[in-house]
Design an enzyme around this catalytic site. Sequence first.
Site, PDB file in Angstrom:
ATOM      1  N   TYR A 112       0.932  -0.991   0.125  1.00 29.43           N
ATOM      2  CA  TYR A 112       0.016  -0.017  -0.007  1.00 29.43           C
ATOM      3  C   TYR A 112       0.839   1.169  -0.069  1.00 29.43           C
ATOM      4  O   TYR A 112       1.414   1.712  -0.883  1.00 29.43           O
ATOM      5  CB  TYR A 112      -1.115   0.006   1.121  1.00 29.43           C
ATOM      6  CG  TYR A 112      -1.926  -1.108   1.113  1.00 29.43           C
ATOM      7  CD1 TYR A 112      -2.724  -1.584  -0.044  1.00 29.43           C
ATOM      8  CD2 TYR A 112      -1.886  -2.092   2.162  1.00 29.43           C
ATOM      9  CE1 TYR A 112      -3.671  -2.559  -0.038  1.00 29.43           C
ATOM     10  CE2 TYR A 112      -2.952  -3.310   2.352  1.00 29.43           C
ATOM     11  CZ  TYR A 112      -3.834  -3.334   1.079  1.00 29.43           C
ATOM     12  OH  TYR A 112      -4.446  -4.283   0.996  1.00 29.43           O
ATOM     13  N   CYS A 113       1.143   1.745   1.154  1.00 29.29           N
ATOM     14  CA  CYS A 113       1.757   3.253   1.284  1.00 29.29           C
ATOM     15  C   CYS A 113       3.260   2.990   0.748  1.00 29.29           C
ATOM     16  O   CYS A 113       3.732   3.944   0.171  1.00 29.29           O
ATOM     17  CB  CYS A 113       1.735   3.512   2.629  1.00 29.29           C
ATOM     18  SG  CYS A 113      -0.035   3.697   3.355  1.00 29.29           S
ATOM     19  N   VAL A 114       3.945   1.829   1.196  1.00 35.04           N
ATOM     20  CA  VAL A 114       5.360   1.765   0.609  1.00 35.04           C
ATOM     21  C   VAL A 114       5.497   1.834  -1.045  1.00 35.04           C
ATOM     22  O   VAL A 114       6.382   2.617  -1.469  1.00 35.04           O
ATOM     23  CB  VAL A 114       6.148   0.625   1.050  1.00 35.04           C
ATOM     24  CG1 VAL A 114       7.553   0.372   0.481  1.00 35.04           C
ATOM     25  CG2 VAL A 114       6.449   0.703   2.714  1.00 35.04           C
TER      26      VAL A 114
END
Length: 175
Positions: A112-114
């Site tokens: 997701y965020c990475v």
Amino acid sequence: MTTALVLIDAQRNMLHGPDAVPAAPRVGPALADLLARARAAGAAVVHVQNDGGPGEPDEPHTPGWELVHPPLPGEAVVRKTAPDAFAGTALADELARAHVRTAVLAGMQSQYCVAATARGALGQGLDTVLASGAHATYDEDASAHAISRAVEEDLAALGVRVLPADRLPLTPQTR
């Protein structure tokens, strides 16, 4: 070229307690080591902090929202509400102010965020490095480990350099 360590969502809800990511015992020390080496080398450090919604584990100003590694003076903190830490934040400005050309990414959650922040960094024209062994996620349809490995392969195909966290050279002038 200046290097920055960008710690993505290294928050208590992900790394401490019963709801931490399965790899927290391994990833937590890897993040701490990367941060210590970046600080010792004088590299830029940016802490990205996710602002979850009401009742979520990372709801602002709750224990789970707190950063595991408190920022030192001069280290930027960028708060976000979207997976890509560049979206709607001052991250690009912070990196430009520090003359950063290489962004070393580590943190939570791999897929997701990475991954979204890595794509955002590429979109900013940054040399983007993912610190293998210093990002993690939760089990979903596949194991957390398999998900993180697949993210590394996908990002490498896009041009992200995937390097072992324990062998990353973190200096102000790294390429």
